[in-house]
Structures are given as structure tokens and as C-alpha cells.
Design an enzyme around this catalytic site. Structure first.
Site, PDB file in Angstrom:
ATOM      1  N   LYS A   1      14.990  32.907  -3.142  1.00  0.00           N
ATOM      2  CA  LYS A   1      13.627  32.503  -3.468  1.00  0.00           C
ATOM      3  C   LYS A   1      13.645  31.630  -4.718  1.00  0.00           C
ATOM      4  O   LYS A   1      14.706  31.314  -5.252  1.00  0.00           O
ATOM      5  CB  LYS A   1      12.744  33.735  -3.659  1.00  0.00           C
TER       6      LYS A   1
ATOM      7  N   GLU B   1      14.104  30.332   1.182  1.00  0.00           N
ATOM      8  CA  GLU B   1      12.646  30.177   1.187  1.00  0.00           C
ATOM      9  C   GLU B   1      12.251  28.938   0.394  1.00  0.00           C
ATOM     10  O   GLU B   1      12.692  28.753  -0.738  1.00  0.00           O
ATOM     11  CB  GLU B   1      12.002  31.421   0.554  1.00  0.00           C
TER      12      GLU B   1
ATOM     13  N   ASP C   1       7.184  28.999   3.386  1.00  0.00           N
ATOM     14  CA  ASP C   1       6.277  29.985   2.805  1.00  0.00           C
ATOM     15  C   ASP C   1       4.939  29.367   2.424  1.00  0.00           C
ATOM     16  O   ASP C   1       4.884  28.450   1.598  1.00  0.00           O
ATOM     17  CB  ASP C   1       6.927  30.618   1.574  1.00  0.00           C
TER      18      ASP C   1
END
Length: 287
Positions: free
Chosen positions: A173, A202, A223
Site C-alpha cells: 500500500k 494497491e 482502490d
């Protein structure tokens, strides 16, 4: 369509839930059941029917023999169905026969497990059935200790399993990317130290897509992308990187699912499958 990023939870064993069963018993019966112990004799027997009161998908029956064994109950359990069975109102799930006292003491615990897991399976089934061309994925948004049971319930209902835990696969992330200095550095570092493990990356804006593709992760997660950017990103990925699994996440609504369903084979992860669950209405009718 493979229904799991790693090994899906297709079965459960007593080892997966016996601690939870013991905790439930310790919580509910720290010093017996003062009502039942006062009013009933251990010699009294009964027959009880486990009965569906609404439509749904059955899940969690393996807990019943464990509960009987943990309580040393004088009860026999005969099931009429297996996990994954479709329930309509009035469907008989199984029968318990034996000590009335023992049955009354375990009734609520038994129903809590079966109703909860059947609720998750039913949730997953409704979504997966409506959008069969999408990979409907769960998340790690589960009650502590119930992770494997919840993911088993999702799979039983027709959904798919994301990673079971943080050890199964890597998920990069924004904070991980910031630490590594770039998307490609983050993916490379994880791959070098964890050969053979899947890597999911992500991204939260389409400007990151080219770097994401160049880093060659196993999965790219879009996302909170807008519909316009989602369509653009999926088109680019399918044309230039067909080997990378596509996943969408973040505020997924029924309208968003309908939009995403025009893209065959992409994954959609939904915390809703496990963290917004209504117990399925199942009763234990004692005769």
C-alpha cells in the site's frame, strides 16, 4: 475461475474452532445454568429439530459435534443436510436427541455459530449469484479468532477468498511504497526476500498505473477509482498486461458492482461480506 488468491478455505476441522467453542462455553456457563439446573432433571429427555426460518445458505454444522463433545452432553446429532445446502423456510437441518438439560445449556451457543456463519454464506451467495462473472472476494475485516470460519463461510456461499493472513501473500500500500521509495522498488524488495509468494499492489490513482504494470506484481488493486478511471485502467491492463489479475475495492455499492460486471474475471473485494452480517434465522425447536 479460481476462487482464491492463495489456497481457499474449502473445509474446516475441529482444530479451527475448538478454542472458540470452549471460550463460548466458559463465557455462557461459568457456574452452570441456574434456571435449567433448578427446574429440570438430568433424567428428562427430548427431541429437538434444527429448523430454517428463512431462505439462505447453511454453514457451520461441524461445530455441533464439537460442542456436544466439549460439554460431554448425552445427546446424539443426526444431520439432514450439509454445509452449502440451500435453505427455504421450514427446511429441517437436523435432529438432536437426548438430555433436555444438556440441550438447553448449549442451545444459544449452537445457534450463534450456525446463524452467524450461515448469515455470511448467505451474504456471499447473494452477491456471487447476481454477478457470476466477477471474483467476489472477502477481506481480513473479520471478528478476531473467526477469520478461518468466516472465510470458509464466504467460500461455502460461492464467494472467493483473498489472503487468509499477512503471511500468505504480500500487499503493498501507499505507506509501503513510500518506505521503499517507489512502486518498482517496493515490489522488487518483496519479491527478492519472499520468492514464490504472490504480490498485490494497491494504487489509488491512474497516474500510478504505468509504474504498477512495469513492476509486474501478480495483482493490481484499483482502490477507490472513479468509474471513468476504472474503465480506462482495466482496458490498459487487459491490453498490455493480461497476466496481471485486476482487483477493485473501496466503497463497493450494488451500483458499482453492476458497472464492474461488464469486465469479466476481475476481482472485487468487499468487507461487507463479513463485517455487515445479519444472523440467518434458524431455530432449535424442542419437542
Amino acid at each position: 475461475m479460481n476462487r482464491g488468491y492463495t489456497t481457499p478455505v474449502t473445509t474446516i476441522t475441529e482444530k479451527d474452532f475448538e478454542i472458540l467453542v470452549q471460550l463460548a462455553l466458559d463465557e455462557d456457563l461459568p457456574a452452570g445454568d441456574i434456571t435449567t439446573d433448578t427446574l429440570f432433571s438430568q433424567k428428562e429427555t427430548c427431541t429437538a429439530i434444527l429448523l430454517a426460518k428463512e431462505e439462505g445458505i447453511l454453514c457451520g454444522l461441524a461445530v455441533i459435534p464439537c460442542l456436544i463433545q466439549k460439554t460431554k452432553a448425552s445427546i446424539t446429532w443426526t444431520k439432514a443436510l450439509d454445509d452449502g445446502a440451500f435453505l427455504s423456510k421450514g427446511t429441517i437441518i437436523g435432529e438432536l436427541k437426548g438430555s433436555l438439560v444438556d440441550l438447553l445449556k448449549m442451545e444459544r451457543i449452537l445457534l450463534n455459530f450456525i446463524q452467524y456463519l450461515s448469515g455470511i454464506a448467505t451474504n456471499a451467495n447473494r452477491v456471487a449469484k447476481e454477478f457470476p462473472n466477477l471474483l467476489i472476494l472477502d477481506t481480513r475485516k473479520t471478528l478476531p479468532g473467526y477469520r478461518k470460519l468466516a472465510k470458509y463461510a464466504v467460500y461455502t456461499g460461492g464467494g472467493a477468498n483473498h489472503r487468509l493472513n499477512l503471511s500468505e501473500m504480500a500487499m503493498l500500500k501507499d505507506n509501503h511504497i513510500a518506505k521503499a521509495g517507489s512502486i518498482q522498488s517496493a515490489v522488487q524488495m518483496v519479491r527478492e526476500k519472499n520468492p514464490g509468494k504472490k504480490i498485490e499492489l494497491e494504487i489509488d490513482e491512474i497516474a500510478q498505473l504505468n509504474d504498477a504494470i512495469a513492476s509486474k506484481p501478480d495483482i493490481i488493486l484499483l482502490d477507490n477509482f472513479s468509474d471513468v478511471d476504472t474503465e480506462k485502467a482495466i482496458q490498459i491492463l487487459k491490453e498490455t498486461a493480461p497476466g496481471i489479475q485486476i482487483e477493485c475495492s473501496g466503497g463497493i455499492t450494488p451500483d458499482k458492482l453492476r458497472f464492474l460486471s461488464k469486465f469479466d474475471g476481475i476481482g472485487v473485494s468487499m468487507g461487507y461480506l463479513t463485517h455487515t452480517v445479519k444472523f440467518l434465522d434458524i431455530s432449535l425447536d424442542i419437542k
